[in-house]
Design a protein around this motif. Structure first.
Motif, PDB file in Angstrom:
ATOM      1  N   ALA A 102      17.424  -4.498 -10.216  1.00  0.00           N
ATOM      2  CA  ALA A 102      17.706  -3.450 -11.211  1.00  0.00           C
ATOM      3  C   ALA A 102      17.576  -2.044 -10.604  1.00  0.00           C
ATOM      4  O   ALA A 102      17.982  -1.050 -11.218  1.00  0.00           O
ATOM      5  CB  ALA A 102      16.733  -3.586 -12.382  1.00  0.00           C
ATOM      6  N   ARG A 103      16.992  -1.978  -9.425  1.00  0.00           N
ATOM      7  CA  ARG A 103      16.572  -0.700  -8.864  1.00  0.00           C
ATOM      8  C   ARG A 103      17.720   0.293  -8.609  1.00  0.00           C
ATOM      9  O   ARG A 103      17.623   1.478  -8.937  1.00  0.00           O
ATOM     10  CB  ARG A 103      15.805  -0.958  -7.567  1.00  0.00           C
ATOM     11  N   ILE A 135      13.670  11.178  -9.058  1.00  0.00           N
ATOM     12  CA  ILE A 135      14.003  10.928 -10.462  1.00  0.00           C
ATOM     13  C   ILE A 135      13.781  12.209 -11.265  1.00  0.00           C
ATOM     14  O   ILE A 135      12.716  12.828 -11.185  1.00  0.00           O
ATOM     15  CB  ILE A 135      13.123   9.788 -11.023  1.00  0.00           C
ATOM     16  N   GLU A 157      13.801  -1.165 -17.771  1.00  0.00           N
ATOM     17  CA  GLU A 157      14.261  -0.587 -19.042  1.00  0.00           C
ATOM     18  C   GLU A 157      15.355   0.455 -18.803  1.00  0.00           C
ATOM     19  O   GLU A 157      16.214   0.666 -19.643  1.00  0.00           O
ATOM     20  CB  GLU A 157      13.097   0.061 -19.805  1.00  0.00           C
ATOM     21  N   ASN A 158      15.268   1.151 -17.689  1.00  0.00           N
ATOM     22  CA  ASN A 158      16.245   2.184 -17.312  1.00  0.00           C
ATOM     23  C   ASN A 158      16.680   3.023 -18.520  1.00  0.00           C
ATOM     24  O   ASN A 158      17.846   3.007 -18.924  1.00  0.00           O
ATOM     25  CB  ASN A 158      17.448   1.523 -16.639  1.00  0.00           C
ATOM     26  N   ARG A 190      21.192   6.092 -12.448  1.00  0.00           N
ATOM     27  CA  ARG A 190      21.189   6.748 -13.761  1.00  0.00           C
ATOM     28  C   ARG A 190      20.161   7.883 -13.823  1.00  0.00           C
ATOM     29  O   ARG A 190      20.429   8.958 -14.330  1.00  0.00           O
ATOM     30  CB  ARG A 190      20.896   5.729 -14.859  1.00  0.00           C
ATOM     31  N   GLN A 191      18.982   7.627 -13.283  1.00  0.00           N
ATOM     32  CA  GLN A 191      17.913   8.615 -13.441  1.00  0.00           C
ATOM     33  C   GLN A 191      18.078   9.840 -12.534  1.00  0.00           C
ATOM     34  O   GLN A 191      17.451  10.864 -12.763  1.00  0.00           O
ATOM     35  CB  GLN A 191      16.533   7.966 -13.210  1.00  0.00           C
ATOM     36  N   THR A 244      11.845   0.700 -14.461  1.00  0.00           N
ATOM     37  CA  THR A 244      13.064   0.355 -13.720  1.00  0.00           C
ATOM     38  C   THR A 244      13.899  -0.637 -14.527  1.00  0.00           C
ATOM     39  O   THR A 244      15.117  -0.475 -14.664  1.00  0.00           O
ATOM     40  CB  THR A 244      12.690  -0.266 -12.350  1.00  0.00           C
ATOM     41  N   PHE A 253      18.982   1.785 -11.739  1.00  0.00           N
ATOM     42  CA  PHE A 253      17.954   2.678 -12.279  1.00  0.00           C
ATOM     43  C   PHE A 253      18.000   4.042 -11.576  1.00  0.00           C
ATOM     44  O   PHE A 253      18.086   5.094 -12.219  1.00  0.00           O
ATOM     45  CB  PHE A 253      16.578   2.015 -12.097  1.00  0.00           C
TER      46      PHE A 253
END
Ligand code: AMP
Length: 494
Positions: A379-380, A267, A240-241, A386-387, A238, A383
């Motif tokens: 950050a979630r 994801i 590092e995304n 993007r994913q 998460t 994440f």
């Protein structure tokens, strides 16, 4: 700037394909071996995936191939079906303007269909050893005209128990072909193989195996209990995304656990391991290359030799049990001057392995503290966004020729005794079409024929063809969406 490949005595058709592929400068291995291969010298090259080793042998082989000949002039042996297809794609792309036919022979696929394919014009054969040998024994593969032989990923061939098959195949060759052996490592048995078949080979070693690019940032996290590993990994992922990541696991089971865990969150990801059906594996590889998802979870064996570009992160969910494997894994990132991150999870009982990796590479891993829960929470959403997001699909290597090439389907095939000469004859009688340069691969099936029209002449052929006869009949043509290689693949896999 002029294409640097022009320094070699290569045909315009080959140079044109290299331009289209964006290969303007030879890589180190290419510069080291292309001149020797063109001069007919045997070579042994120690060089790994990502170095451009496929094109290093594909360029001279495609350059040498003579379209007029009907039987194989080069033989490329690969340990796995995935690698065989990857290498076929490269040969096909480089030989595109020469209209080279590159059939792939591999086990688990109906023999009769391969035999039919081999009865047609064949320039370069790519195959796995067992199936190639099978064809040799049945007399369905004529190797008498083979002048170039490549044994690729030779150490993997050895590990997989294929070396005897390889030797047996080489016994079927006539004359003295040019031999090329590519391997990540060399040992006694490979040296003995080389001594038996090769003549004063040029030995090329491209990379120091202990070398990890300084563009790769290597970090590690200690984990003391197994149960904490998965949540820790998800937190790190998460944070590092990643844009494009490979996650390596030690077992197939772990690959599956991670895959389903990420899928549960919506994801997009893919997985590769030895027990997955080959068709599904091929689709996953293509999808990852096309940027259909960002996270590929794999075992070492399944991902071995398969080339992926633009990997930003390599995660070692499980630390490998061998230091060389660590170097190979993380070498997937930080290529071509880009930066990359290699993130390893280390169990306490793996400290010895870590020490061994660090002394082997000469680089210490920066050991980080697990990310704080609050930071992960913050950050979630970025994440997940993007994913889960879809990206525009990237073009396949062969599609760089797109626009220029139209695939046509013509009514009529073997049943109506249609031969490629009839197809070439009818198409080249069209004003403005040059039979030598504008017609690509032709694939004649039972009652249908596929033909590629090159150089943007497709629309013209489509319009004019119905006005001409082939074997005394007017025949309809229509545009096909898939390229010929794909059509063959789809049909073969039925
Ligand atoms: P390989 O090591 O053969 O798996 O090749 C790694 C990647 O490098 C492949 O995707 C090739 O398409 C690409 N490649 C090979 N030669 C060149 C070159 N001279 N310039 C740019 N890319 C290349």
């Amino acid at each position: 700037m002029e294409n640097q490949f022009r320094q070699y005595p290569l045909e315009e058709d080959i140079l044109g394909a290299l331009d289209a592929l964006g290969y303007t400068q030879p890589t180190e291995i290419q510069a080291a071996v292309i001149p020797s291969i063109l001069n007919g010298r045997d070579i042994i090259a120690k060089s790994k995936t990502g170095s451009g080793k496929t094109a290093a042998f594909a360029i001279p082989i495609c350059n040498f191939a003579d379209w007029e000949q009907n039987t194989a002039q080069a033989l490329v042996l690969e340990p796995t079906r995935e690698l065989a297809f990857q290498v076929k794609d490269e040969l096909y792309a480089i030989g595109r303007f020469k209209r080279l036919k590159v059939p792939v022979l591999y086990g688990g696929f109906p023999m009769e269909k391969q035999i039919l394919t081999l009865k047609q014009k064949t320039h370069i054969v790519v195959g796995t050893p067992g199936r190639v040998l099978d064809h040799c024994k049945r007399g369905t593969l004529d190797l008498s005209k083979v002048r170039y032989v490549v044994i690729d990923e030779a150490d993997l061939m050895l590990d997989m128990g294929f070396i005897e098959d390889v030797k047996n195949i080489l016994m079927h060759l006539e004359g003295k072909p040019v031999f090329m052996l590519f391997s990540a490592t060399m040992g006694e048995r490979l040296e003995a193989l080389a001594a038996q078949f090769m003549h004063e080979p040029l030995e090329v070693k491209i990379e120091n195996d202990t070398e990890t690019a300084d563009t790769i940032e290597q970090v590690g996290y200690f984990v003391d209990e197994d149960e904490k590993k998965l949540p820790l990994f998800l937190d790190i992922l998460t944070m590092e995304n990643p844009d494009n990541a490979m996650v390596f696991c030690g077992t197939r089971e772990m690959v599956e656990v991670l895959y389903y865990r990420l899928r549960k969150e919506g994801i997009a990801c893919g997985m590769l391991h030895g027990m997955i059906d080959q068709k599904v594996r091929t689709r996953t590889i293509e999808d990852f290359r096309a940027q259909g998802f960002r996270i590929l979870i794999a075992t070492d064996v399944a991902a071995r030799g398969v080339d992926f570009q633009n990997i930003t992160h390599v995660f070692n969910y499980d630390l490998p049990t061998n230091k060389e494997v660590y170097v190979h894994r993380i070498g997937r990132t930080g290529r071509a001057g880009e930066t990359g991150r290699a993130v390893s999870l280390i169990r306490e009982d793996e400290q010895k392995m870590l020490n061994s990796i660090e002394s082997f590479t000469g680089v210490g891993l920066a050991i980080l503290k697990p990310p704080a829960a609050e930071d992960v929470e913050n950050a979630r959403s970025a994440f997940l966004k993007r994913q889960r997001q879809k990206r525009p699909r990237k073009k396949k290597k062969q599609d760089v020729f797109g626009g220029q090439i139209m695939n046509l389907t013509i009514g009529g095939g073997k049943k109506s005794k249609l031969r490629s000469g009839d197809v070439v004859g009818a198409i080249s009688s069209i004003d403005g079409v040059d039979g030598k340069t504008d017609i690509g691969a032709i694939d004649i099936r039972e009652s249908i024929t596929y033909v590629e029209i090159l150089n943007g002449k497709g629309a013209l052929v489509l319009e004019e063809l119905p006005k001409r006869t082939m074997k005394g009949k007017y025949r309809k043509g229509s545009q096909t969406r898939e390229r010929i290689g794909t059509i063959i693949k789809v049909r073969h896999s039925n």
